[in-house]
Design a protein around this motif. Structure first.
Motif, mmCIF file in Angstrom:
data_model
loop_
_atom_site.group_PDB
_atom_site.id
_atom_site.type_symbol
_atom_site.label_atom_id
_atom_site.label_comp_id
_atom_site.label_asym_id
_atom_site.label_seq_id
_atom_site.Cartn_x
_atom_site.Cartn_y
_atom_site.Cartn_z
ATOM 1 N N GLY A 194 43.001 -9.186 8.646
ATOM 2 C CA GLY A 194 42.156 -8.762 9.374
ATOM 3 C C GLY A 194 42.182 -6.863 9.437
ATOM 4 N N LEU A 195 41.405 -6.069 9.805
ATOM 5 C CA LEU A 195 41.940 -4.554 9.055
ATOM 6 C C LEU A 195 41.835 -4.171 10.600
ATOM 7 C CD1 LEU A 195 38.576 -4.490 7.213
ATOM 8 C CD2 LEU A 195 40.755 -4.362 5.915
ATOM 9 N N GLY A 196 42.425 -2.656 9.861
ATOM 10 C CA GLY A 196 42.332 -1.753 11.400
ATOM 11 C C GLY A 196 43.630 -2.017 12.903
ATOM 12 N N ASN A 197 44.238 -3.076 12.293
ATOM 13 C CA ASN A 197 45.360 -3.118 13.357
ATOM 14 C C ASN A 197 46.596 -1.635 12.939
ATOM 15 O OD1 ASN A 197 44.356 -4.425 15.525
ATOM 16 N ND2 ASN A 197 45.869 -5.708 15.542
ATOM 17 N N THR A 198 47.653 -2.038 14.087
ATOM 18 C CA THR A 198 48.753 -1.744 13.418
ATOM 19 C C THR A 198 49.422 -1.896 12.578
ATOM 20 O OG1 THR A 198 49.588 -2.198 14.908
ATOM 21 C CG2 THR A 198 48.895 -0.138 15.495
ATOM 22 N N GLU A 199 49.902 -1.377 11.710
ATOM 23 C CA GLU A 199 50.646 -2.375 10.108
ATOM 24 C C GLU A 199 51.740 -3.457 10.845
ATOM 25 O OE1 GLU A 199 51.645 -2.962 6.236
ATOM 26 O OE2 GLU A 199 49.749 -1.946 7.820
ATOM 27 N N LYS A 200 51.487 -4.929 10.586
ATOM 28 C CA LYS A 200 52.987 -5.507 10.962
ATOM 29 C C LYS A 200 53.307 -5.974 10.062
ATOM 30 C CE LYS A 200 50.299 -7.493 14.327
ATOM 31 N NZ LYS A 200 49.245 -8.607 15.435
ATOM 32 N N THR A 201 52.600 -5.496 8.037
ATOM 33 C CA THR A 201 53.072 -6.442 7.276
ATOM 34 C C THR A 201 54.966 -5.520 6.949
ATOM 35 O OG1 THR A 201 50.756 -6.192 6.493
ATOM 36 C CG2 THR A 201 52.597 -6.923 5.115
ATOM 37 N N SER A 202 55.752 -6.640 7.398
ATOM 38 C CA SER A 202 57.162 -7.041 7.140
ATOM 39 C C SER A 202 56.637 -6.707 5.444
ATOM 40 C CB SER A 202 58.031 -7.325 8.164
ATOM 41 O OG SER A 202 59.131 -7.825 7.504
ATOM 42 N N SER A 203 58.698 -5.594 5.602
ATOM 43 C CA SER A 203 59.025 -5.819 3.753
ATOM 44 C C SER A 203 59.630 -7.922 3.565
ATOM 45 C CB SER A 203 59.732 -5.140 3.685
ATOM 46 O OG SER A 203 60.671 -5.269 4.389
ATOM 47 N N ASN A 204 59.491 -8.597 4.092
ATOM 48 C CA ASN A 204 60.427 -9.397 4.465
ATOM 49 C C ASN A 204 59.388 -11.095 4.577
ATOM 50 O OD1 ASN A 204 61.226 -12.025 4.045
ATOM 51 N ND2 ASN A 204 62.894 -11.339 5.559
ATOM 52 N N LYS A 205 58.552 -11.026 4.186
ATOM 53 C CA LYS A 205 56.983 -11.939 4.550
ATOM 54 C C LYS A 205 57.220 -13.278 5.317
ATOM 55 C CE LYS A 205 56.229 -13.062 0.009
ATOM 56 N NZ LYS A 205 55.065 -12.467 -1.129
ATOM 57 N N CYS A 206 59.031 -14.001 4.709
ATOM 58 C CA CYS A 206 58.840 -15.142 5.343
ATOM 59 C C CYS A 206 59.008 -14.633 6.566
ATOM 60 C CB CYS A 206 60.564 -15.490 4.279
ATOM 61 S SG CYS A 206 60.162 -15.934 3.148
ATOM 62 N N SER A 207 60.109 -13.162 7.256
ATOM 63 C CA SER A 207 60.154 -13.300 8.780
ATOM 64 C C SER A 207 59.237 -13.871 9.516
ATOM 65 C CB SER A 207 60.764 -11.802 8.603
ATOM 66 O OG SER A 207 59.676 -10.743 8.842
#
Lengths: 219, 802
Positions: A194-207
């Motif tokens: 998804g584009l254009g939302n606020t950043e949700k990507t965490s450095s720990n993707k497993c979380s």
């Protein structure tokens, strides 16, 4: 809607040994394994292809239906993931057949190496997806949702059929869909971002994952 | 004029892209363009006509993806019928005066073939056959197989075209930026295979623009003795305001392609992004040129799925070790269907530097047709060397050649009429370089003259089958000098004549020369040198023989074939005598382990474990080594794994080290009575599932712990598993599944086993399984990892006596 399917080829992302060992089921350093892993990395280095094809789709979520205009899928989790987005990038990525050949070869000759190549393949395709998403983020100058693939949560594997129909990855990057809905080459990913939302990507993707008893779960 | 005649003396123009034009005409993402033959025939006719008008001699039907994997048979027939009719209508309407042909277009199936994907080779042949038959039925002039990115699939398509039509077939592949197909084949490898099978033109299309494909086109021109095709994209697609735009202009495109026409490319057109404008421009820039004549390159070549091996100045080494003759351990492997052992013989020879592997798996008590086919498939899944198919069983030869992914070496034909009548049709159909033995109904002539005469006759007969002398390599038969001390002289002298006067390549089974003599290596090495000097092109030989390898490297250095003697120097190191290597390399035993062997197993030193075992065997009983050294070491590692102080890769390294120790013990006992085993366990990855790493790990560990394991492989139908369990009256069956979609196959297998082999216990494992799931589908046991499978096997088979 942008109807163009684009392709990108990447140079080899650096190998992350720690990540590979995690996929191989090692939680700590062991000298003899590190030696073997280096051997495997040397063998696979420069042998893989790093290819992605992708297109931009519009997205409307209504309840659990994600309508991408060219097709729609029902998935509560994906709908939640893409909530508030107007556009997504749908992509298919693969590191090619050589890693499968190595896994197959050592499956017959050395299961240890087969396991390590398996882990290397997992790390490679993730590294490719990361590189691609970093590119998209830069190109669109926007935040990205965590990538979401068929088989995640309640998004069925059958969504692969829709994805393959609109991305033409067989011809673009040599990626094919088996009748079991898994892909060949095996170290490949298809995903919505998804584009254009606020950043949700965490450095720990497993979380972000709900499978808390997963043996690969990072701490 | 028919197409083949036209091709001889003309530059032939293909059409250009169709996909981009269809999108412009309203084709939606995900919609099958082939259906437009029926729903939008006017659009299709207009596109075809525009190409004919622009100068195309060949229009490809809009049937790129028209196959029975995508369409039901009825619809497929309607699509192809309409597609051919559309092309014919365009031909009638076009005002262009030149020759106009209609080609049945065949693109990739969209599936990857086994073992990389899930489409069986013969199924692929059947898929393409259907399309070909409809094309023939509705009257096309030729067949174009295009955009194939896998050599194996290309072979399946060409075979289908040849088996179901007499039409000309031209074949074009999609090469990547590295100049190779996605699955690894070089242009030279594709030329070898496709020419061998009788393609009428060979080339490259799609994936890249003309500039990036220049290298590929040049290599094709250098190697091919048939016309070369070039049909590039208009560069790469870019997105401008939501529209697809290709980055190579009409002018750039036609300039680049015209330059290659001048170099000899004879069949040209465009692929993705090109339009009638591109073709018109290309036509105007090249139609006045005189076509470059097609020359026979006279290359003697074999190929694998990655590369071609040419016969020439430098000697070709053909590894002879995949052969049961005189090898007890190998025979045992064949009888036990131990493919892994055969594969390791292949890999070891490759590491020694052979160029081709001879494959002979003939044994009186086995089904050679099945065994040879399997062995070829297994070898070509993991080793990229060309293979020499070595059998006197014609049915086995055909099956193996059919499945072989490349142009094979064929061992052998001889001057007997019966032999030539059986072998030459196979050479013609599947392609191949055939070894011809200079013997006939009257046996092997004693004189060189007699052998040369047979060679001449073989060439004459081959010619009648349309087989050129470049595809025949003569073996003048090395026979032992211990029986006849003039034997070598006759062999060498006929070799020389055949090379110099008949202009053919030669091969010898070198090792035969010394049969019955002591220190055979010395005789073999010297004979090899003499033979090379007399014109030997290739040797079937033992690459583990130091003398043979020394001769090979020294000969190349002496003949100026080894720049700076680099390879000789590189090889020299490996010839240094290493008598003390084991003792020197082994570090002192760490005090915590009771022996060096235990230490090697625990640490996972594979080679060392094998060597230490070999040394121990001279003084210690094999069973004692197993019980006092290997098993205790494995137990230490296994316990550690269960306590999570040892990780999976370590467990596996130890298991492999133990296996290498067991392998040494097995070899020493080969032929002797076997030590008692604990019972047979049948394991398999279930039907539909192609993941076998987990299953292989379980197999390795079970074997380590002394169980006989019959591994049925992956993607195994329930019936086969049940049949095997009954046949062996197996007390335990292990099933693996990785995917949720294949768990039903596991359930079905369990059901069948319950019905047919009710005594049998069933243990299951795999990524998607849980204890609950295992219970639900009726398994006796869910094993979360390989060690748990071992513990369960011990419980079942030893009754928990451990």
């Amino acid at each position: 809607m942008n109807s163009v399917i684009l392709s990108k080829t990447y140079i080899e992302p650096p190998f992350c040994e720690k990540e590979i060992l995690r996929y191989a089921g090692c939680r700590g350093e062991r000298e003899e394994i590190s030696v073997l892993l280096k051997e495997c990395i040397d063998e696979v280095k420069d042998k893989l292809a790093y290819k992605v094809c992708y297109r931009e789709l519009s997205i409307k979520t209504v309840g659990v239906t994600c309508d991408f205009e060219v097709f729609s899928v029902h998935s509560e989790k994906l709908a939640r993931n893409l909530k508030g987005c107007e556009k997504v990038i749908l992509f298919a990525a693969t590191v090619g057949v050589e890693i499968d050949r190595l896994i197959g070869k050592y499956g017959r000759l050395s299961p240890t190496k087969a396991l390590l190549f398996q882990a290397i393949g997992a790390e490679r395709i993730e590294a490719l997806c990361d590189a691609f998403c970093a590119d998209i983020k830069k190109e669109y100058n926007t935040g990205l949702e965590p990538r979401f693939s068929p088989g995640y949560g309640d998004l069925p594997l059958s969504a692969q059929k829709n994805i393959f129909a609109v991305l033409d990855p067989e011809r673009r990057i040599g990626l094919t869909l088996n009748s079991s809905l898994l892909m060949s080459p095996s170290k490949s990913v298809t995903a919505f971002v998804g584009l254009g939302n606020t950043e949700k990507t965490s450095s720990n993707k497993c979380s972000l994952c709900e499978k808390t008893d997963c043996t690969l779960r990072g701490v | 004029m028919n197409f083949k005649d036209y091709l001889k003396n003309h530059i032939v123009y293909l059409d250009g892209g169709i996909g981009t034009l269809l999108q412009a005409g309203g084709l939606k993402p995900g919609e099958y363009p082939e259906r437009w033959n029926l729903s939008h025939h006017d659009v299709i006719i207009d596109i075809h006509k525009a190409y004919f008008d622009a100068g195309s001699n060949i229009v490809c039907t809009n049937t790129f993806g028209a196959n029975c994997l995508k369409f039901a048979d009825d619809e497929l027939e309607q699509i192809i019928k309409a597609a051919v009719a559309n092309a014919k209508k365009a031909r009638e309407q076009s005002v262009q005066k030149g020759e106009k042909f209609i080609a049945l277009d065949i693109g990739p199936s969209g599936k990857l073939l086994k073992p990389l994907g899930d489409l069986d080779f013969e199924d692929a042949v059947n898929v393409f056959s259907k399309t070909v038959k409809f094309g023939v039925k509705y009257g096309v002039d030729l067949i174009i197989i295009e955009t194939m990115n896998d050599s194996y699939e290309t072979k399946a398509a060409l075979l289908a075209a040849k088996e179901n039509s007499n039409l000309p077939v031209i074949v074009s592949n999609a090469y990547g930026e590295d100049g190779k197909l996605m699955t690894g084949a070089s242009p030279a490898a594709m030329v070898a295979m496709l020419e061998g099978m009788g393609a009428d033109a060979i080339g490259a299309n799609c994936s890249l623009g003309p500039r990036q494909l220049r290298g590929v086109a040049e290599e094709l021109l250098q190697k091919a003795s048939v016309p070369v095709i070039l049909k590039p994209n208009a560069g790469l697609p870019k997105s401008i305001n939501g529209k697809t735009v290709f980055d190579v202009t009409v002018d750039e495109f036609s300039d680049e392609v015209a330059a290659l026409v001048k170099k000899g490319v004879r069949v040209v057109g465009g692929c993705c992004g090109t339009t009638p404008e591109y073709i018109a421009s290309l036509y105007s820039k090249t139609s006045e040129l005189a076509p470059v004549p097609i020359a026979d390159k006279k290359i003697t070549v074999v190929s694998s799925y990655t590369h071609a091996i040419e016969f020439g100045e430098s000697p070709i080494l053909i590894g002879e070790r995949i052969n049961p003759t005189g090898k007890k351990r190998f025979k045992q492997a064949l009888l036990e269907n131990d493919i892994d052992y055969i594969l390791s013989e292949g890999v070891n020879q490759q590491e020694k530097g052979v160029h081709i592997l001879d494959v002979n798996v003939g044994l009186p008590d086995i089904d050679e047709v099945q065994m040879l086919k399997n062995t070829v498939c297994e070898l070509q899944a993991i080793i990229d060397l060309p293979l020499q198919i070595d059998t006197s069983n014609i049915a086995a030869m055909e099956e193996a050649l059919r499945r072989y992914n490349g142009k094979a070496m064929i061992n052998s034909v001889n001057g007997k009429r019966e032999s030539m009548e059986a072998i030459f049709p196979l050479v013609k159909k599947y392609g191949g370089l055939v070894v011809a033995l200079t013997l006939d109904e009257n046996g092997i002539p004693d004189t060189a003259q007699g052998r040369v005469k047979i060679a001449e006759n073989i060439l004459k007969v081959a010619n009648k089958y349309g087989i050129d002398k470049k595809d025949i390599i003569f073996d003048t038969l090395a026979m032992t000098i211990s029986a006849d001390n003039k034997a070598a002289v006759a062999t060498l002298s006929s070799l020389k004549t055949i090379k110099n006067e008949l202009g053919c390549h030669t091969s010898l089974g070198v090792s035969n020369i010394s049969f019955g003599l002591p220190n055979r290596d010395a005789v073999n090495g010297t004979f090899f040198a003499l033979a090379l000097q007399n014109g030997l092109s290739a040797a079937i030989m033992n690459p583990y023989s130091v003398d043979m390898m020394k001769t090979y490297y020294a000969y190349r250095a002496l003949k100026g074939l080894d720049e700076n003697c680099a390879e000789y120097i590189g090889s020299a190191e490996s010839f240094v005598v290493t008598v003390t290597s084991v003792a020197a390399a082994a570090p002192k035993t760490t005090e915590e382990y009771s022996s060096e062997l235990q230490h090697a197993v625990i640490k996972g030193f594979k080679d060392k474990a094998g060597e230490l075992t070999k040394n121990l065997l001279s003084s210690v009983d094999p069973l004692e080594i197993v019980n006092n050294e290997i098993i205790p070491a494995l137990n230490i590692v296994g316990d550690g794994f269960e306590k999570k102080t040892v990780y999976l890769p370590q467990l596996l390294m130890s298991a492999e080290a133990a296996k290498s120790a067991f392998e040494v013990i097995k070899a020493s006992m080969s032929g002797k009575e076997k030590a008692g085993t604990k019972g047979v366990i049948v394991i398999a990855t279930v039907y539909g599932d192609i993941h076998d790493i987990g299953k292989n790990i379980v197999k390795l560990l079970l074997e380590n712990y002394g169980f006989d394991v019959v591994d049925l492989g992956k993607d195994v139908p329930p019936e086969i598993i049940a049949k095997t369990a009954i046949k062996l009256r197996a007390p335990l069956v292990g099933l693996s599944a990785l995917m949720t979609t294949t768990v039903p196959a596991m359930e079905e297998t369990i059901k069948l086993l319950r019905e047919k082999a009710p005594w049998c216990k069933i243990v299951v494992g795999g990524a998607v399984l849980t204890k609950e799931y295992a219970d639900k589908i009726g398994a006796d046991k869910y094993a979360k990892d390989a060690m748990e499978s071992v513990r369960y096997a011990e419980e079942i088979i030893n009754g928990g006596k451990e």
